[in-house]
Design a protein around this motif. Structure first.
Motif, mmCIF file in Angstrom:
data_model
loop_
_atom_site.group_PDB
_atom_site.id
_atom_site.type_symbol
_atom_site.label_atom_id
_atom_site.label_comp_id
_atom_site.label_asym_id
_atom_site.label_seq_id
_atom_site.Cartn_x
_atom_site.Cartn_y
_atom_site.Cartn_z
ATOM 1 N N PHE A 191 37.959 49.873 15.787
ATOM 2 C CA PHE A 191 39.149 49.014 15.834
ATOM 3 C C PHE A 191 40.332 49.818 15.316
ATOM 4 C CE2 PHE A 191 37.307 48.349 11.627
ATOM 5 C CZ PHE A 191 38.402 48.376 10.779
ATOM 6 N N THR A 192 41.533 49.304 15.566
ATOM 7 C CA THR A 192 42.703 49.954 14.993
ATOM 8 C C THR A 192 43.516 48.903 14.239
ATOM 9 O OG1 THR A 192 43.927 49.570 17.017
ATOM 10 C CG2 THR A 192 42.944 51.747 16.756
ATOM 11 N N VAL A 193 44.197 49.367 13.210
ATOM 12 C CA VAL A 193 45.096 48.497 12.465
ATOM 13 C C VAL A 193 46.488 49.091 12.631
ATOM 14 C CG1 VAL A 193 45.707 47.594 10.193
ATOM 15 C CG2 VAL A 193 43.294 47.901 10.803
ATOM 16 N N THR A 194 47.413 48.277 13.128
ATOM 17 C CA THR A 194 48.766 48.791 13.356
ATOM 18 C C THR A 194 49.576 48.716 12.072
ATOM 19 O OG1 THR A 194 48.650 46.947 14.893
ATOM 20 C CG2 THR A 194 49.974 48.828 15.555
ATOM 21 N N LYS A 195 50.542 49.601 12.030
ATOM 22 C CA LYS A 195 51.430 49.670 10.882
ATOM 23 C C LYS A 195 52.144 48.333 10.696
ATOM 24 C CE LYS A 195 54.514 53.071 9.017
ATOM 25 N NZ LYS A 195 55.507 54.083 9.312
ATOM 26 N N GLY A 196 52.148 47.842 9.461
ATOM 27 C CA GLY A 196 52.912 46.641 9.146
ATOM 28 C C GLY A 196 52.168 45.335 9.327
ATOM 29 N N GLU A 197 50.938 45.381 9.815
ATOM 30 C CA GLU A 197 50.247 44.104 10.025
ATOM 31 C C GLU A 197 49.305 43.768 8.866
ATOM 32 O OE1 GLU A 197 47.585 43.570 13.350
ATOM 33 O OE2 GLU A 197 46.664 45.532 13.100
ATOM 34 N N VAL A 198 48.938 42.484 8.832
ATOM 35 C CA VAL A 198 47.884 42.061 7.918
ATOM 36 C C VAL A 198 46.647 41.854 8.785
ATOM 37 C CG1 VAL A 198 47.083 40.329 6.283
ATOM 38 C CG2 VAL A 198 49.516 40.925 6.370
ATOM 39 N N PHE A 199 45.624 42.653 8.498
ATOM 40 C CA PHE A 199 44.429 42.654 9.325
ATOM 41 C C PHE A 199 43.280 42.049 8.520
ATOM 42 C CE2 PHE A 199 40.669 44.613 11.247
ATOM 43 C CZ PHE A 199 40.928 44.442 12.602
ATOM 44 N N GLY A 200 42.770 40.939 9.013
ATOM 45 C CA GLY A 200 41.706 40.257 8.279
ATOM 46 C C GLY A 200 40.335 40.611 8.827
ATOM 47 N N ILE A 201 39.375 40.779 7.943
ATOM 48 C CA ILE A 201 37.991 40.979 8.378
ATOM 49 C C ILE A 201 37.163 39.877 7.742
ATOM 50 C CG2 ILE A 201 36.002 42.521 8.403
ATOM 51 C CD1 ILE A 201 37.975 44.864 8.024
ATOM 52 N N MET A 202 36.532 39.070 8.569
ATOM 53 C CA MET A 202 35.711 38.005 8.003
ATOM 54 C C MET A 202 34.297 38.072 8.549
ATOM 55 S SD MET A 202 37.290 34.680 9.909
ATOM 56 C CE MET A 202 36.833 34.198 11.562
ATOM 57 N N GLY A 203 33.427 37.363 7.875
ATOM 58 C CA GLY A 203 32.031 37.352 8.287
ATOM 59 C C GLY A 203 31.201 36.777 7.154
ATOM 60 N N PRO A 204 30.000 36.332 7.477
ATOM 61 C CA PRO A 204 29.155 35.771 6.416
ATOM 62 C C PRO A 204 28.779 36.846 5.408
ATOM 63 C CG PRO A 204 27.895 36.063 8.431
ATOM 64 C CD PRO A 204 29.310 36.392 8.767
ATOM 65 N N SER A 205 28.302 36.453 4.228
ATOM 66 C CA SER A 205 27.929 37.459 3.248
ATOM 67 C C SER A 205 26.753 38.259 3.779
ATOM 68 C CB SER A 205 27.595 36.816 1.898
ATOM 69 O OG SER A 205 26.666 35.797 2.073
ATOM 70 N N GLY A 206 26.779 39.551 3.513
ATOM 71 C CA GLY A 206 25.739 40.423 4.038
ATOM 72 C C GLY A 206 26.082 40.995 5.403
ATOM 73 N N ALA A 207 27.263 40.636 5.926
ATOM 74 C CA ALA A 207 27.638 41.126 7.255
ATOM 75 C C ALA A 207 28.082 42.578 7.220
ATOM 76 C CB ALA A 207 28.747 40.253 7.834
ATOM 77 N N GLY A 208 28.448 43.067 6.030
ATOM 78 C CA GLY A 208 28.882 44.461 5.907
ATOM 79 C C GLY A 208 30.376 44.608 5.644
ATOM 80 N N LYS A 209 31.042 43.509 5.272
ATOM 81 C CA LYS A 209 32.497 43.549 5.068
ATOM 82 C C LYS A 209 32.885 44.542 3.966
ATOM 83 C CE LYS A 209 32.950 39.174 3.959
ATOM 84 N NZ LYS A 209 31.569 38.683 3.984
ATOM 85 N N SER A 210 32.211 44.430 2.818
ATOM 86 C CA SER A 210 32.562 45.297 1.691
ATOM 87 C C SER A 210 32.301 46.766 2.012
ATOM 88 C CB SER A 210 31.758 44.909 0.445
ATOM 89 O OG SER A 210 32.373 43.823 -0.185
ATOM 90 N N THR A 211 31.195 47.014 2.720
ATOM 91 C CA THR A 211 30.886 48.390 3.107
ATOM 92 C C THR A 211 31.965 48.915 4.042
ATOM 93 O OG1 THR A 211 28.552 47.815 2.966
ATOM 94 C CG2 THR A 211 29.085 49.874 4.071
ATOM 95 N N LEU A 212 32.382 48.070 4.984
ATOM 96 C CA LEU A 212 33.390 48.496 5.957
ATOM 97 C C LEU A 212 34.705 48.847 5.260
ATOM 98 C CD1 LEU A 212 34.373 48.978 8.802
ATOM 99 C CD2 LEU A 212 34.776 46.526 9.055
ATOM 100 N N VAL A 213 35.145 47.989 4.340
ATOM 101 C CA VAL A 213 36.429 48.251 3.695
ATOM 102 C C VAL A 213 36.333 49.513 2.825
ATOM 103 C CG1 VAL A 213 36.260 46.872 1.583
ATOM 104 C CG2 VAL A 213 38.442 47.063 2.759
ATOM 105 N N ARG A 214 35.141 49.785 2.287
ATOM 106 C CA ARG A 214 34.956 50.995 1.479
ATOM 107 C C ARG A 214 34.898 52.266 2.328
ATOM 108 N NH1 ARG A 214 33.926 47.126 -1.559
ATOM 109 N NH2 ARG A 214 34.008 47.243 -3.827
ATOM 110 N N CYS A 215 34.603 52.079 3.610
ATOM 111 C CA CYS A 215 34.640 53.236 4.504
ATOM 112 C C CYS A 215 36.081 53.628 4.832
ATOM 113 C CB CYS A 215 33.893 52.927 5.802
ATOM 114 S SG CYS A 215 32.099 52.948 5.607
ATOM 115 N N LEU A 216 37.014 52.696 4.596
ATOM 116 C CA LEU A 216 38.398 52.984 4.945
ATOM 117 C C LEU A 216 39.080 53.894 3.925
ATOM 118 C CD1 LEU A 216 39.547 49.479 6.265
ATOM 119 C CD2 LEU A 216 38.546 51.392 7.520
#
Lengths: 267, 227
Positions: A26-51
């Motif tokens: 995915f891409t996040v454009t400059k200036g936007e608020v990009f939300g990532i949602m999903g049930p717990s255990g979906a990998g959200k925290s891991t994904l944000v830590r990869c950034l």
């Protein structure tokens, strides 16, 4: 601002290989608020830590502000991280340092001159509205105030990108609201791009321009927030939305239905 | 008691011995902290998943520390004599006792540093990493300062243990209160001397502990729970 391509992350556990994320782009454009949602255990925290490479992806690339993070040496990565602020669910403040010292901390790490640090800390205290708490210690603050310190600290080095890892999940409804307003102000008026992950759908819905839905380590849907919440396509998204709003549809947090659901363990 | 009080020469001896005990404890504590803290830090950060994972180094350090801690001090005292002689020049007396005392306290300090640092919230370390802090910056600006109150209490504990160990140094003519207690109190049947040394040791330990508590409390910045 961010370009994620074919990202995968495996963890080696004593039970064997565990795939946390697979083939995410995915891409996040400059200036936007990009939300990532999903049930717990979906990998959200891991994904944000990869950034910011707190977790190193097993495969794929992560480019932030044009830089491929995997190609950086430790010093370059440190410098890149100074341009990526991060806030956390449990604030992660230094317990034995004052509010002002906590905010000064990233500037000390970046080795700013002392005078500049002083000036910048005063500015930041003003932005988050904690000027009168400069000399307080974290244990003397409320949860909302602690998160404001966290935000000020994350913004200290003037990053262009802010990562928010469940930043409102430990806060009550009203405080969540005020923190979201602060984040919106930071996005709109300071031009900081924000990636926010949350298991609270209302938070994502209220603040995000675009939303990605994560389920079992896969990105199942991505699009403008309005579309995702009104016309979800993926089964996982539909399930997530109906599970979170059995009676009233998804409403902003102010409605007061969400905390009640949270208490019942629905969210 | 009256006979003892009249015996001013013996009182002088006890005074000197108290000084020797303090000297042995302070110096060996200083050395133990200087070596034990870096060792303990290395032990923690080399843990798999920590800021500088080196599993093999971690395992080696751990077993060295365990070996050091498993040797009873009286035995260590004699075991180290040849090495003490080479390093200090003498293997007996107050000077000769400092080296084995420090050697005994180093692994103890290292383990104390380990437990103190392990109690820190990993989230705070992660936050520092997200700001681009180097491992050295994390050690000097996060780990040690945040664990400081716990470390002070640990050093206090070490000092008190060293008071006890230093009494055993009397066995190699190390001087100090233990020496007086053995030679005068026990061997010459002077129960009054024995009692007096015990009272002085109790007072020393009490002072050390309350000083340590006070310093730790001040360092904890008014948090109710230290750490």
């Amino acid at each position: 601002m961010i370009e994620v391509k074919n990202l995968g992350k495996d963890f080696i556990t004593p039970q064997g290989k565990l795939t946390a994320l697979r083939n995410i782009s995915f891409t996040v454009t400059k200036g936007e608020v990009f939300g990532i949602m999903g049930p717990s255990g979906a990998g959200k925290s891991t994904l944000v830590r990869c950034l910011n490479f707190l977790e190193r992806p097993t495969s794929g690339t992560v480019r932030v502000a044009g830089q491929d993070l995997a190609t950086l040496n430790p010093r370059e990565l440190a410098r890149a991280r100074q341009q990526i602020g991060m806030i956390f669910q449990h604030f992660n403040l230094l317990k034995l340092k004052t509010v002002a010292q906590n905010i000064a901390f990233p500037l000390e790490i970046a080795q700013w001159p002392r005078e500049d640090i002083k000036k910048r800390v005063a500015e930041l205290l003003d932005i988050v509205g904690l000027t009168d708490k400069a000399r307080a210690y974290p244990h003397q603050l409320s949860g909302g105030q602690k998160q404001r310190v966290g935000i000020a600290r994350a913004l200290a080095c003037r990053p262009r990108l802010l990562l928010s890892d469940e930043a409102t999940s430990a806060l009550d409804t009203e405080t969540t609201q005020s923190i979201l307003e602060l984040l919106q102000h930071i996005n709109r008026d300071l031009g900081v791009t924000i990636v926010i992950i949350s298991h609270e759908l209302a938070v994502i819905q209220q603040i995000s321009h675009r939303v990605a839905v994560l389920s079992e380590g896969k990105l199942v849907e991505i699009g403008p927030a309005a579309d995702i919440f009104t016309r979800p396509h993926a089964t996982a998204t539909k399930r997530l939305i109906t599970m979170n709003s059995p009676a009233q549809g998804t409403r902003p947090l102010r409605g007061g239905a969400q905390p009640a659901l949270a208490k019942r363990g629905v969210i | 008691m009256s006979k003892l009080l009249a015996d001013s020469a013996l009182q002088n001896l006890i005074l000197t011995a108290t000084g020797q005990t303090l000297y042995m404890v302070a110096l060996s504590l200083g050395i133990a902290i200087a070596v034990g803290v870096p060792t303990g830090v290395l032990l923690v950060i080399s843990t798999p998943g920590h800021i500088l994972p080196r599993p093999r180094l971690h395992a080696i350090l751990g077993s060295i520390i365990n070996t050091g801690r498993s040797i009873p001090f009286v035995i260590l005292l004699f075991l180290l004599m040849p090495l003490t002689k080479v390093l200090v020049g003498v293997s007996i007396g107050t000077k000769g006792a400092i080296f084995p005392l420090a050697v005994a306290a180093i692994p103890f300090v290292a383990r104390i540093v380990e437990t103190s640092l392990q109690e820190l919230d990993p989230g705070v370390i992660e936050a520092a990493q997200s700001m681009g802090a180097s491992p050295l910056q994390i050690i000097t600006k996060v780990l040690l300062p945040e664990a400081w109150p716990a470390l002070i209490l640990g050093f206090t504990l070490t000092a008190i243990n060293l008071v006890g160990y230093s009494a055993m140094a009397g066995a190699i003519g190390g001087g100090g209160l233990g020496d007086i207690a053995i030679r005068y109190g026990y061997q010459r049947f002077r129960n009054d001397v024995l009692l007096e040394t015990v009272v002085i040791l109790i007072i020393l330990v009490q002072i050390t502990q309350s000083l340590g508590n006070k310093l730790a409390l001040r360092a904890s910045r008014g948090q109710r729970r230290i750490n």
